[in-house]
Design an enzyme around this catalytic site. Structure first.
Site, PDB file in Angstrom:
ATOM      1  N   GLN A 150      -2.737  32.964  64.177  1.00 45.73           N
ATOM      2  CA  GLN A 150      -2.787  34.223  63.439  1.00 45.73           C
ATOM      3  C   GLN A 150      -2.916  35.427  64.380  1.00 45.73           C
ATOM      4  O   GLN A 150      -2.356  36.493  64.118  1.00 45.73           O
ATOM      5  CB  GLN A 150      -3.975  34.191  62.465  1.00 45.73           C
ATOM      6  CG  GLN A 150      -3.894  35.199  61.333  1.00 45.73           C
ATOM      7  CD  GLN A 150      -3.040  34.738  60.180  1.00 45.73           C
ATOM      8  OE1 GLN A 150      -3.132  33.592  59.756  1.00 45.73           O
ATOM      9  NE2 GLN A 150      -2.191  35.604  59.669  1.00 45.73           N
ATOM     10  N   LYS A 162       0.555  36.051  65.654  1.00 43.26           N
ATOM     11  CA  LYS A 162       1.409  36.413  64.519  1.00 43.26           C
ATOM     12  C   LYS A 162       1.148  37.859  64.085  1.00 43.26           C
ATOM     13  O   LYS A 162       2.066  38.653  63.903  1.00 43.26           O
ATOM     14  CB  LYS A 162       1.122  35.465  63.347  1.00 43.26           C
ATOM     15  CG  LYS A 162       1.956  35.699  62.111  1.00 43.26           C
ATOM     16  CD  LYS A 162       1.361  35.049  60.867  1.00 43.26           C
ATOM     17  CE  LYS A 162       1.086  33.570  61.040  1.00 43.26           C
ATOM     18  NZ  LYS A 162       0.837  32.897  59.744  1.00 43.26           N
ATOM     19  N   LYS A 201      -9.283  33.429  60.323  1.00 45.85           N
ATOM     20  CA  LYS A 201      -8.872  32.445  59.316  1.00 45.85           C
ATOM     21  C   LYS A 201     -10.113  31.792  58.743  1.00 45.85           C
ATOM     22  O   LYS A 201     -11.176  31.813  59.382  1.00 45.85           O
ATOM     23  CB  LYS A 201      -8.006  31.362  59.975  1.00 45.85           C
ATOM     24  CG  LYS A 201      -7.114  30.631  59.007  1.00 45.85           C
ATOM     25  CD  LYS A 201      -5.827  31.368  58.783  1.00 45.85           C
ATOM     26  CE  LYS A 201      -5.021  30.809  57.637  1.00 45.85           C
ATOM     27  NZ  LYS A 201      -3.660  31.399  57.622  1.00 45.85           N
ATOM     28  N   GLY A 250      -5.084  34.918  50.983  1.00 42.97           N
ATOM     29  CA  GLY A 250      -4.851  33.545  50.539  1.00 42.97           C
ATOM     30  C   GLY A 250      -4.194  32.690  51.604  1.00 42.97           C
ATOM     31  O   GLY A 250      -3.785  33.162  52.666  1.00 42.97           O
ATOM     32  N   ASP A 251      -4.145  31.416  51.333  1.00 43.04           N
ATOM     33  CA  ASP A 251      -3.383  30.432  52.113  1.00 43.04           C
ATOM     34  C   ASP A 251      -3.251  29.239  51.163  1.00 43.04           C
ATOM     35  O   ASP A 251      -3.372  29.421  49.938  1.00 43.04           O
ATOM     36  CB  ASP A 251      -4.131  30.084  53.419  1.00 43.04           C
ATOM     37  CG  ASP A 251      -3.249  29.371  54.442  1.00 43.04           C
ATOM     38  OD1 ASP A 251      -2.551  30.054  55.201  1.00 43.04           O
ATOM     39  OD2 ASP A 251      -3.253  28.122  54.489  1.00 43.04           O
ATOM     40  N   THR A 303       5.939  36.230  52.122  1.00 48.36           N
ATOM     41  CA  THR A 303       6.078  35.201  53.163  1.00 48.36           C
ATOM     42  C   THR A 303       7.439  34.511  53.052  1.00 48.36           C
ATOM     43  O   THR A 303       8.160  34.355  54.051  1.00 48.36           O
ATOM     44  CB  THR A 303       4.935  34.162  53.079  1.00 48.36           C
ATOM     45  OG1 THR A 303       3.702  34.851  52.923  1.00 48.36           O
ATOM     46  CG2 THR A 303       4.881  33.313  54.321  1.00 48.36           C
ATOM     47  N   ASN A 359       3.736  29.009  46.865  1.00 52.39           N
ATOM     48  CA  ASN A 359       4.163  30.397  46.933  1.00 52.39           C
ATOM     49  C   ASN A 359       5.232  30.658  48.011  1.00 52.39           C
ATOM     50  O   ASN A 359       6.238  31.333  47.761  1.00 52.39           O
ATOM     51  CB  ASN A 359       2.893  31.228  47.194  1.00 52.39           C
ATOM     52  CG  ASN A 359       3.193  32.660  47.486  1.00 52.39           C
ATOM     53  OD1 ASN A 359       3.212  33.057  48.644  1.00 52.39           O
ATOM     54  ND2 ASN A 359       3.459  33.414  46.457  1.00 52.39           N
ATOM     55  N   SER A 390       0.333  42.106  53.806  1.00 51.01           N
ATOM     56  CA  SER A 390      -1.119  42.278  53.631  1.00 51.01           C
ATOM     57  C   SER A 390      -1.586  43.548  54.338  1.00 51.01           C
ATOM     58  O   SER A 390      -2.424  44.288  53.816  1.00 51.01           O
ATOM     59  CB  SER A 390      -1.870  41.080  54.214  1.00 51.01           C
ATOM     60  OG  SER A 390      -1.933  40.031  53.279  1.00 51.01           O
TER      61      SER A 390
HETATM   62  N1  GLU Z   1      -2.221  32.862  55.073  1.00 49.13           N
HETATM   63  C1  GLU Z   1      -1.151  33.718  55.436  1.00 49.13           C
HETATM   64  C2  GLU Z   1      -0.724  33.448  56.873  1.00 49.13           C
HETATM   65  O1  GLU Z   1      -0.783  32.322  57.299  1.00 49.13           O
HETATM   66  C3  GLU Z   1      -1.405  35.185  55.123  1.00 49.13           C
HETATM   67  C4  GLU Z   1      -2.630  35.782  55.726  1.00 49.13           C
HETATM   68  C5  GLU Z   1      -2.939  37.211  55.239  1.00 49.13           C
HETATM   69  O2  GLU Z   1      -2.190  37.766  54.466  1.00 49.13           O
HETATM   70  O3  GLU Z   1      -3.950  37.719  55.712  1.00 49.13           O
HETATM   71  O4  GLU Z   1      -0.288  34.291  57.596  1.00 49.13           O
END
Ligand code: GLU
Length: 458
Positions: A123, A126, A138, A177-178, A222, A253, A390
């Site tokens: 993350q 990313k 996370k 979310g995830d 996503t 999703n 987000s």
């Molecule tokens: N869970 C998502 C990811 O893997 C989104 C995380 C978010 O929007 O903060 O990037």
């Protein structure tokens, strides 16, 4: 311009990276997913440490791979029969060099420290790639939402937030979310946060319902973003979604909106799956049926075949990669596509793979794709659209405005194109043209490294 470094600079960089990797493995024993993410990232960064020997002196890799903070906590809640249940909650605040910690919450029985840390590490890079001012984090719990009633989900979310609230905030750490955490769970989590804090701080969570501060197009982001990214990869090789067969794993999703955008672009989606099995519909998946089963009803994908007799349902998920297709989008979960799967896809003529899930391909599978010249879009680039939107949700919450779907989707599209361009450029500049794994890791890392250096030794 492709830079080359002296052999000794590369050898020293390799030795440094290996040393740090060994200490990561020693310090985090038994965390195989975290090791896997580190292995991929570290290998990509060798040319960076060859070019910048001063980065070694600054201990940048040691700092990058050690989370700033990690909390685990007990989540006690009462099930419908009145029995008290206990789960374990996690939040890793991995890196705040470029903004508040940002990243999702996963509710799944497999969640443990290794899973949360691999996701948090990914993350960080990313989020950097999105170009938005967000650090990486996370979290989640080893809670299994499957088969739970709506009231059990609500009670679990409330208990979870009763501990988590003290660690988060719109300027400190912003969960979303995830897997297992969607709009319903975010609603229950936000309701409890508001009740404890006594204030409407909408920017503390993203992925909210647009009724109370969520962004339009966040649900789609996503999946749509993944397809926008793959579209750029395809264009570079004179290929197109139009007329292509696409296999998408998962039916959550990410998968649903990857399918939607691929279909809009003229592709035929021939298969999708859930944790029990997959459906193959050579005529093209009817997305409305999947949405009805999965989004509205929380049912099983097997039900699709009952309504569409031409489709076949196969138990078990791995077989989905034996279906012939030009484009494969693994959108389910980590390590769902291994070396043998990659070989089968290649033998059947796959042209492009875009990772909608986090780390869905094993390291060996990625090597296969690269060796075979398959276009490969790694997760931290290809699925960055969710967290990018987000960040746009956070911006809207701060300004107390809401943008139209078209405005958000347009920005998402531009962000994904920029990520593709940045990854391509970094791969080329550091001597690995076309390798978007290397490009994504280097491009994401350089910004985080620059921000860390500018802020001193912290
Ligand atoms: N869970 C998502 C990811 O893997 C989104 C995380 C978010 O929007 O903060 O990037």
């Amino acid at each position: 311009m492709i830079e080359t470094y002296s052999q000794s600079a590369v050898a020293e960089a390799k030795a440094y990276v290996e040393n740090v990797y060994r200490s990561v493995v020693l310090r985090n024993p038994h965390e195989s997913e975290f090791h896997q993410a580190a292995r991929e990232i570290f290998d990509s960064l060798v040319p960076v440490f060859a070019k910048h020997p001063d980065y070694r002196q600054l201990g940048l890799l040691e700092r990058l791979s050690e989370p700033e903070r990690m909390v685990t906590f007990r989540v006690a809640w009462v099930d419908d029969s009145g029995r008290v249940q206990v789960n374990r909650g996690f939040r890793v605040q991995f890196n705040s060099a470029i903004g508040p910690y940002k990243g999702g919450l996963r509710f799944h029985p497999s969640v443990n420290a290794s899973i949360v840390k691999f996701l948090g590490f990914e993350q960080v890079l990313k989020n950097s790639l999105t170009g938005q001012p967000i650090g990486g984090g996370k979290g989640g719990a080893d809670f299994d939402p499957k088969g739970k009633s709506d009231m059990e989900i609500m009670r679990f979310c409330q208990s979870f937030m009763t501990e988590l609230y003290r660690h988060i905030g719109a300027d400190t750490d912003v969960p979303a979310g995830d897997i297992g955490v969607g709009s319903r769970e975010i609603g229950y989590l936000y309701g409890q946060y508001k009740r404890i804090r006594g204030a409407s701080e909408a920017g503390v969570l993203t992925g909210k319902n647009p009724l109370y501060g969520g962004s339009l197009a966040r649900t789609e982001a996503t999946g749509y973003g993944c397809v926008y990214f793959v579209q750029k990869m395809l264009q570079s090789a004179d290929l197109d979604f139009r007329g292509s067969r696409v296999v998408v794993s998962g039916s959550g999703n990410v998968s649903i909106y990857a399918m939607e955008k691929a279909i809009q672009l003229g592709a035929t989606v021939v298969a999708c799956s859930d944790s029990a099995g997959y459906i193959h519909d050579p005529d093209g998946i009817d997305l409305e049926t999947v949405k009805r089963i999965k989004e509205a009803g929380r049912g099983r994908i097997a039900e699709y075949a009952a309504e569409h007799p031409q489709a076949i349902y196969v138990e078990g998920c791995g077989g989905i990669w034996s279906l012939p297709c030009e484009i494969a989008l693994p959108c389910a979960t980590q390590n769902e596509l291994n070396e043998q799967d990659a070989e089968r896809l290649i033998a059947n003529g796959v042209k492009a793979v875009g990772e909608g899930a986090n780390m869905p391909s094993t390291l060996e599978a990625i090597d296969r794709f690269h060796a075979a010249g398959v276009l490969f879009g790694p997760a931290k680039a290809a699925n960055a659209g969710g967290v990018a939107v987000s960040a746009l949700e956070m911006a809207q919450n701060s300004a107390r405005v809401s943008w139209t779907f078209e405005k958000v989707d347009g920005q998402l599209h531009r962000i994904m194109e920029k990520i593709y361009a940045d990854c391509t450029e970094a791969a080329e500049e550091y001597g690995h043209p076309g390798n978007l794994v290397v490009g994504a890791n280097i491009s994401g890392f350089l910004k985080v490294a620059g921000a860390m250096i500018a802020q001193g030794v912290v």
